[in-house]
Design a protein around this motif. Structure first.
Motif, PDB file in Angstrom:
ATOM      1  N   ILE A 162       0.684  -1.216   0.058  1.00 41.12           N
ATOM      2  CA  ILE A 162       0.032  -0.051   0.082  1.00 41.12           C
ATOM      3  C   ILE A 162       0.851   1.221   0.073  1.00 41.12           C
ATOM      4  CG2 ILE A 162      -2.016  -1.088   1.208  1.00 41.12           C
ATOM      5  CD1 ILE A 162      -1.238   0.503   3.599  1.00 41.12           C
ATOM      6  N   TYR A 163       2.091   1.232   0.391  1.00 43.85           N
ATOM      7  CA  TYR A 163       3.156   2.136   0.495  1.00 43.85           C
ATOM      8  C   TYR A 163       3.703   2.559  -0.820  1.00 43.85           C
ATOM      9  CZ  TYR A 163       2.132   1.577   5.404  1.00 43.85           C
ATOM     10  OH  TYR A 163       1.403   1.599   6.452  1.00 43.85           O
ATOM     11  N   VAL A 164       3.708   1.569  -1.788  1.00 48.26           N
ATOM     12  CA  VAL A 164       4.329   1.767  -3.059  1.00 48.26           C
ATOM     13  C   VAL A 164       3.766   2.834  -4.052  1.00 48.26           C
ATOM     14  CG1 VAL A 164       4.991   0.648  -5.219  1.00 48.26           C
ATOM     15  CG2 VAL A 164       5.429  -0.662  -3.028  1.00 48.26           C
ATOM     16  N   GLY A 165       4.345   3.912  -4.047  1.00 41.85           N
ATOM     17  CA  GLY A 165       3.704   5.026  -5.006  1.00 41.85           C
ATOM     18  C   GLY A 165       2.700   5.894  -4.021  1.00 41.85           C
ATOM     19  N   HIS A 166       2.625   5.430  -2.746  1.00 40.67           N
ATOM     20  CA  HIS A 166       1.591   6.177  -1.899  1.00 40.67           C
ATOM     21  C   HIS A 166       2.053   7.788  -1.810  1.00 40.67           C
ATOM     22  CE1 HIS A 166      -1.551   6.912   0.808  1.00 40.67           C
ATOM     23  NE2 HIS A 166      -0.824   7.009   1.765  1.00 40.67           N
ATOM     24  N   ARG A 167       1.391   8.670  -2.140  1.00 42.95           N
ATOM     25  CA  ARG A 167       1.600  10.100  -1.779  1.00 42.95           C
ATOM     26  C   ARG A 167       2.969  10.199  -2.450  1.00 42.95           C
ATOM     27  NH1 ARG A 167      -1.281  12.216   3.745  1.00 42.95           N
ATOM     28  NH2 ARG A 167      -3.153  11.180   3.097  1.00 42.95           N
ATOM     29  N   SER A 168       3.900  11.031  -1.827  1.00 46.85           N
ATOM     30  CA  SER A 168       5.156  11.281  -2.171  1.00 46.85           C
ATOM     31  C   SER A 168       6.297  10.141  -2.122  1.00 46.85           C
ATOM     32  CB  SER A 168       5.800  12.502  -1.366  1.00 46.85           C
ATOM     33  OG  SER A 168       5.696  12.211  -0.062  1.00 46.85           O
ATOM     34  N   ILE A 169       5.743   8.893  -1.547  1.00 44.21           N
ATOM     35  CA  ILE A 169       6.771   7.781  -1.399  1.00 44.21           C
ATOM     36  C   ILE A 169       7.286   7.161  -2.943  1.00 44.21           C
ATOM     37  CG2 ILE A 169       7.130   5.469  -0.346  1.00 44.21           C
ATOM     38  CD1 ILE A 169       5.525   6.085   1.678  1.00 44.21           C
ATOM     39  N   ARG A 170       8.454   7.141  -3.262  1.00 34.49           N
ATOM     40  CA  ARG A 170       8.791   6.717  -4.246  1.00 34.49           C
ATOM     41  C   ARG A 170       9.408   5.277  -4.315  1.00 34.49           C
ATOM     42  NH1 ARG A 170      13.378   8.742  -5.610  1.00 34.49           N
ATOM     43  NH2 ARG A 170      14.092   9.011  -3.703  1.00 34.49           N
ATOM     44  N   ALA A 171       9.084   4.449  -3.313  1.00 32.21           N
ATOM     45  CA  ALA A 171       9.513   3.234  -3.511  1.00 32.21           C
ATOM     46  C   ALA A 171       8.598   2.284  -4.526  1.00 32.21           C
ATOM     47  CB  ALA A 171       9.045   2.470  -2.174  1.00 32.21           C
ATOM     48  N   THR A 172       9.426   1.405  -5.288  1.00 28.97           N
ATOM     49  CA  THR A 172       8.716   0.636  -6.370  1.00 28.97           C
ATOM     50  C   THR A 172       8.662  -0.673  -5.952  1.00 28.97           C
ATOM     51  OG1 THR A 172      10.796   0.450  -7.413  1.00 28.97           O
ATOM     52  CG2 THR A 172       9.724   2.396  -8.317  1.00 28.97           C
ATOM     53  N   SER A 173       9.279  -1.042  -4.647  1.00 28.74           N
ATOM     54  CA  SER A 173       9.300  -2.418  -4.528  1.00 28.74           C
ATOM     55  C   SER A 173       8.983  -2.322  -3.007  1.00 28.74           C
ATOM     56  CB  SER A 173      10.576  -3.050  -4.710  1.00 28.74           C
ATOM     57  OG  SER A 173      11.603  -2.548  -4.034  1.00 28.74           O
ATOM     58  N   TRP A 174       8.622  -3.658  -2.229  1.00 27.01           N
ATOM     59  CA  TRP A 174       8.207  -3.751  -0.931  1.00 27.01           C
ATOM     60  C   TRP A 174       8.796  -4.878  -0.382  1.00 27.01           C
ATOM     61  CZ3 TRP A 174       4.747  -7.208   1.313  1.00 27.01           C
ATOM     62  CH2 TRP A 174       4.106  -8.086   0.310  1.00 27.01           C
ATOM     63  N   ILE A 175       8.984  -5.120   0.870  1.00 22.12           N
ATOM     64  CA  ILE A 175       9.526  -5.932   1.517  1.00 22.12           C
ATOM     65  C   ILE A 175       8.950  -6.035   2.926  1.00 22.12           C
ATOM     66  CG2 ILE A 175      11.494  -7.415   2.440  1.00 22.12           C
ATOM     67  CD1 ILE A 175      13.601  -6.086   0.336  1.00 22.12           C
ATOM     68  N   PRO A 176       8.283  -7.139   3.467  1.00 22.00           N
ATOM     69  CA  PRO A 176       7.672  -7.105   4.660  1.00 22.00           C
ATOM     70  C   PRO A 176       8.465  -7.293   5.989  1.00 22.00           C
ATOM     71  CG  PRO A 176       7.363  -9.308   3.795  1.00 22.00           C
ATOM     72  CD  PRO A 176       7.942  -8.371   2.660  1.00 22.00           C
ATOM     73  N   PRO A 177       7.927  -6.945   7.133  1.00 26.38           N
ATOM     74  CA  PRO A 177       8.601  -7.259   8.275  1.00 26.38           C
ATOM     75  C   PRO A 177       8.625  -8.746   8.530  1.00 26.38           C
ATOM     76  CG  PRO A 177       6.548  -6.430   8.983  1.00 26.38           C
ATOM     77  CD  PRO A 177       6.821  -6.082   7.474  1.00 26.38           C
ATOM     78  N   GLY A 178       9.390  -9.362   9.261  1.00 19.61           N
ATOM     79  CA  GLY A 178       9.787 -10.827   9.387  1.00 19.61           C
ATOM     80  C   GLY A 178       9.214 -11.458  10.348  1.00 19.61           C
ATOM     81  N   LEU A 179       9.260 -12.701  10.411  1.00 17.00           N
ATOM     82  CA  LEU A 179       8.459 -13.505  11.631  1.00 17.00           C
ATOM     83  C   LEU A 179       9.294 -14.850  11.682  1.00 17.00           C
ATOM     84  CD1 LEU A 179       5.833 -14.062  13.338  1.00 17.00           C
ATOM     85  CD2 LEU A 179       5.273 -15.641  11.379  1.00 17.00           C
TER      86      LEU A 179
END
Length: 371
Positions: A162-179
């Protein structure tokens, strides 16, 4: 490759656990990792195999962690980021990767002279939304600096789609927190609800913030307990509105550490986590309960879906109660099918996989810089 993680202090929050576990996983994989932290910070709250360098307002300093924390961000902001900047100038060239992990640490990382080190920014949460919850000039300034940080020349990685390209965030990829899937492992048998003499235990994490949705679980439980006294509510960590902990059928427990927390998830028949904000983001109670083989009712946090969990609208106590009744009425073979899908969904979130995903991103950036 050598990796450096600049932070203000070793905090107790989930973000601190993510960084400590990542640093240990990278070190174990043959990529030495160090933290650069304010000298006033105590030892890491979450154990880590990473090394630690400390700084004051002038840069690197020697010496052990204080026995008791003298750290306080209030009034010390300028010295923290000034010291971090100077410390990065002193040792940044010794590393291949420098990982900013908060909007305010992104600034010294961006402008420090660190030779050929590749600079990354892991956006763990969309921080302007948090600063926006507070009033006053300080929050306005923090919100503005946070927003500006997303335009800095850093390789951005978001922690949820949901944060990829959200508003001014420029991230084009995502990696989740781990478990830790060896701790949060699947229960030995699926919950059964056919025995009329056996209690049905609903679980939830007690939080007073309205955005966490605890009140909707409490209201749903009130309806269910009146309908069928078999229903019980087991609340982890308390933090309930006044008077609720003393109501019939409600039990408060306080798990200590991940092992006890995982046992808690396996001790309940259903876990309810109906938060109201940042739907589609990672939410540890949902992830941990799914890994533990417990049916989950949620408003839509990763990795829950309509196939592996029970999704409900936000701020709808009746929908939470109806979803719980639906789980109780679900045939065993269908319940097991959903829990199988949930178990498959959480595998991407193992620390080993998450650490590898980061290393792949670091390596890909290195290849692009040489092309």
């Amino acid at each position: 490759m050598r990796i450096l993680i600049p932070i203000t202090n070793f905090g107790h929050g989930g973000g601190g656990r993510v960084l400590s576990r990542l640093a240990s996983a990278w070190t174990a994989a043959g990529h030495p990792t160090d933290f650069l932290v304010d000298a006033r910070s105590p030892k890491p709250y979450f154990p880590t195999d990473a090394g630690v360098h400390r700084f004051d307002e002038r840069g690197l300093v020697d010496g052990p962690a204080p026995d008791e924390s003298a750290f306080a961000s209030s009034g010390n902001g300028l010295s923290i980021y000034q010291g971090m900047y100077h410390g990065l100038n002193q040792i940044g060239t010794n590393y291949d990767v420098i990982l900013a992990n908060h909007s305010l640490t992104a600034w010294p990382v961006r402008f420090a002279r660190a030779g050929n080190a590749r600079k990354f920014y892991y956006v763990q949460a969309y921080e302007p939304e948090y600063f926006a919850l507070e009033s006053g000039w300080k929050s306005k300034v923090l919100r503005r600096f946070s927003e500006w940080s997303y335009s800095l020349a850093l390789h951005q990685i978001a922690n949820a789609p949901i944060y990829v390209g959200h508003r001014s965030i420029r991230a084009t990829s995502w990696i989740p927190p781990g478990l830790d899937v060896s701790v949060f492992h699947r229960r030995s048998a699926i919950p059964h609800f056919s025995d009329r003499d056996t209690p049905i235990v609903i679980g939830t994490i007690g939080r007073k913030e309205a955005t966490k949705g605890t009140i909707h679980v409490l209201e749903a439980f009130t309806r269910l307990h009146a309908l069928d006294p078999r229903f019980r509510l087991r609340v982890a960590f308390g933090n309930l509105p006044d008077g609720w902990a003393q109501r019939p059928g409600i039990e408060v427990v306080a798990p200590r550490g991940d092992a006890e927390l995982a046992a808690y998830y396996r001790s309940v028949d259903i876990l309810a986590a109906p938060g109201t904000v940042q739907l589609g983001a990672c939410h540890y109670p949902v992830l941990e309960a799914m890994a533990s083989g417990t049916p989950v009712v949620t408003t839509g946090y990763l990795p829950a879906s309509a196939d592996n969990s029970w999704l409900v609208p936000v701020r709808d106590s009746d929908a939470v109660a109806d979803a719980i009744l639906n789980i109780v009425a679900t045939p065993a073979h269908e319940l097991e099918r959903r829990l199988d899908l949930a178990h498959s969904a959480v595998q991407r979130f193992s620390w080993q996989q998450v650490a590898k995903d980061f290393l792949d991103q670091f390596s890909n950036a290195a290849k692009l810089s040489h092309d």
